[in-house]
Design an enzyme around this catalytic site. Sequence first.
Site, mmCIF file in Angstrom:
data_model
loop_
_atom_site.group_PDB
_atom_site.id
_atom_site.type_symbol
_atom_site.label_atom_id
_atom_site.label_comp_id
_atom_site.label_asym_id
_atom_site.label_seq_id
_atom_site.Cartn_x
_atom_site.Cartn_y
_atom_site.Cartn_z
ATOM 1 N N LYS A 12 0.848 -1.189 0.000
ATOM 2 C CA LYS A 12 0.000 0.000 0.000
ATOM 3 C C LYS A 12 0.882 1.236 0.000
ATOM 4 O O LYS A 12 1.743 1.387 0.881
ATOM 5 C CB LYS A 12 -0.908 0.004 1.238
ATOM 6 C CG LYS A 12 -2.102 0.950 1.112
ATOM 7 C CD LYS A 12 -3.116 0.435 0.097
ATOM 8 C CE LYS A 12 -4.463 1.139 0.231
ATOM 9 N NZ LYS A 12 -5.455 0.604 -0.729
ATOM 10 N N THR A 57 -4.170 -4.934 0.759
ATOM 11 C CA THR A 57 -3.506 -3.645 0.935
ATOM 12 C C THR A 57 -4.359 -2.697 1.777
ATOM 13 O O THR A 57 -3.823 -1.834 2.472
ATOM 14 C CB THR A 57 -3.174 -2.999 -0.421
ATOM 15 O OG1 THR A 57 -4.372 -2.683 -1.126
ATOM 16 C CG2 THR A 57 -2.305 -3.918 -1.251
ATOM 17 N N ARG A 175 29.756 31.173 -9.971
ATOM 18 C CA ARG A 175 28.369 30.951 -10.381
ATOM 19 C C ARG A 175 27.520 30.647 -9.154
ATOM 20 O O ARG A 175 28.028 30.372 -8.061
ATOM 21 C CB ARG A 175 28.278 29.778 -11.357
ATOM 22 C CG ARG A 175 28.681 28.439 -10.745
ATOM 23 C CD ARG A 175 28.408 27.274 -11.672
ATOM 24 N NE ARG A 175 28.756 25.996 -11.038
ATOM 25 C CZ ARG A 175 28.491 24.805 -11.560
ATOM 26 N NH1 ARG A 175 27.866 24.719 -12.732
ATOM 27 N NH2 ARG A 175 28.843 23.700 -10.926
ATOM 28 N N GLN A 218 29.811 17.496 -8.570
ATOM 29 C CA GLN A 218 30.337 16.189 -8.186
ATOM 30 C C GLN A 218 31.289 16.311 -6.993
ATOM 31 O O GLN A 218 31.227 15.518 -6.047
ATOM 32 C CB GLN A 218 31.076 15.542 -9.376
ATOM 33 C CG GLN A 218 30.171 15.057 -10.489
ATOM 34 C CD GLN A 218 29.882 16.116 -11.551
ATOM 35 O OE1 GLN A 218 29.974 17.322 -11.282
ATOM 36 N NE2 GLN A 218 29.526 15.674 -12.744
ATOM 37 N N HIS A 246 19.814 25.157 -12.437
ATOM 38 C CA HIS A 246 20.620 26.140 -13.149
ATOM 39 C C HIS A 246 20.093 27.565 -12.971
ATOM 40 O O HIS A 246 18.883 27.822 -13.010
ATOM 41 C CB HIS A 246 20.648 25.806 -14.641
ATOM 42 C CG HIS A 246 21.271 24.482 -14.941
ATOM 43 N ND1 HIS A 246 22.601 24.225 -14.740
ATOM 44 C CD2 HIS A 246 20.735 23.324 -15.426
ATOM 45 C CE1 HIS A 246 22.868 22.975 -15.089
ATOM 46 N NE2 HIS A 246 21.752 22.410 -15.509
#
Length: 281
Positions: A12, A57, A175, A218, A246
Amino acid sequence: MSAKLTLNSYGKNAVNLSKVIRHADHHEFRQITVNVSLEGNFTTAYTEGDNTKILATDTQKNTVYALAKEHFTSSIEAFGIYLSDHFIANNPQVTQVTIDITEHGYTRMAFDGSVHAHAYIGNGPGKNTALVVQDRENITVRSGVKDLLILKTTDSGFENFIRDEYTSLKETADRILATQCAASWLYISNGQDFEACAAAIRNTLLKTFAFHKSLSVQQTLYAMGEAVLQEHSMVKEISLQMPNKHHIPFNMEQFGLSNKNDIFIATDEPYGLIHGTITRG
């Protein structure tokens, strides 16, 4: 042609539960979403329509609500363990139970230095999670956080990447780095204070993100995971997923203006998706 059922499970999903705990001087509000999944000896249900080994369920849903009354009193991890214990102890046909819980956090409102007794405000998109997997011999617990929207306006760059005939992205040493982070970590053992551990690990993730000089998403992802393993001995491994939200500098030159890295176009799609798992060496 012959066919054979291999992997199968059922359960469920999206059991939405709100609980009010009434203390003498204030109310405590908790809201969670629970997913239940069962694996076991259900082959004949699929191949013959034999439901004699099936726990409906709807019954699973009702069990979550009923057990929450007395047993959802602390962490979502503890409640997940109680649920998995219940399902596997009462259903011999079940070989593995997976309980996946997301908590939608709320904080009591405060006015003029006083905390209101029963009025709450949502904690934003970030949600705590717990994943409990139990079979007949073992139980594992993963805590985590998802939809954690974090951003910093500098100390981030992306340079020296591959350039080919299809590359249009400009290199930058400065940035905005923004992501809607999801992290989950596996505990070595299950006897700790889950709520305290989760709060401390979340703080480590945020602090590392804030102060890390990022050369890529990363690298920052790895630094965040490494810091958790260094600072929290109860964590065996941590997985992170960090979509790159971005923020693209807007072309102000078309209006005779200069963009000094202060006006951006915020985009949701398409986006880079970076993920990794960091374990103890």
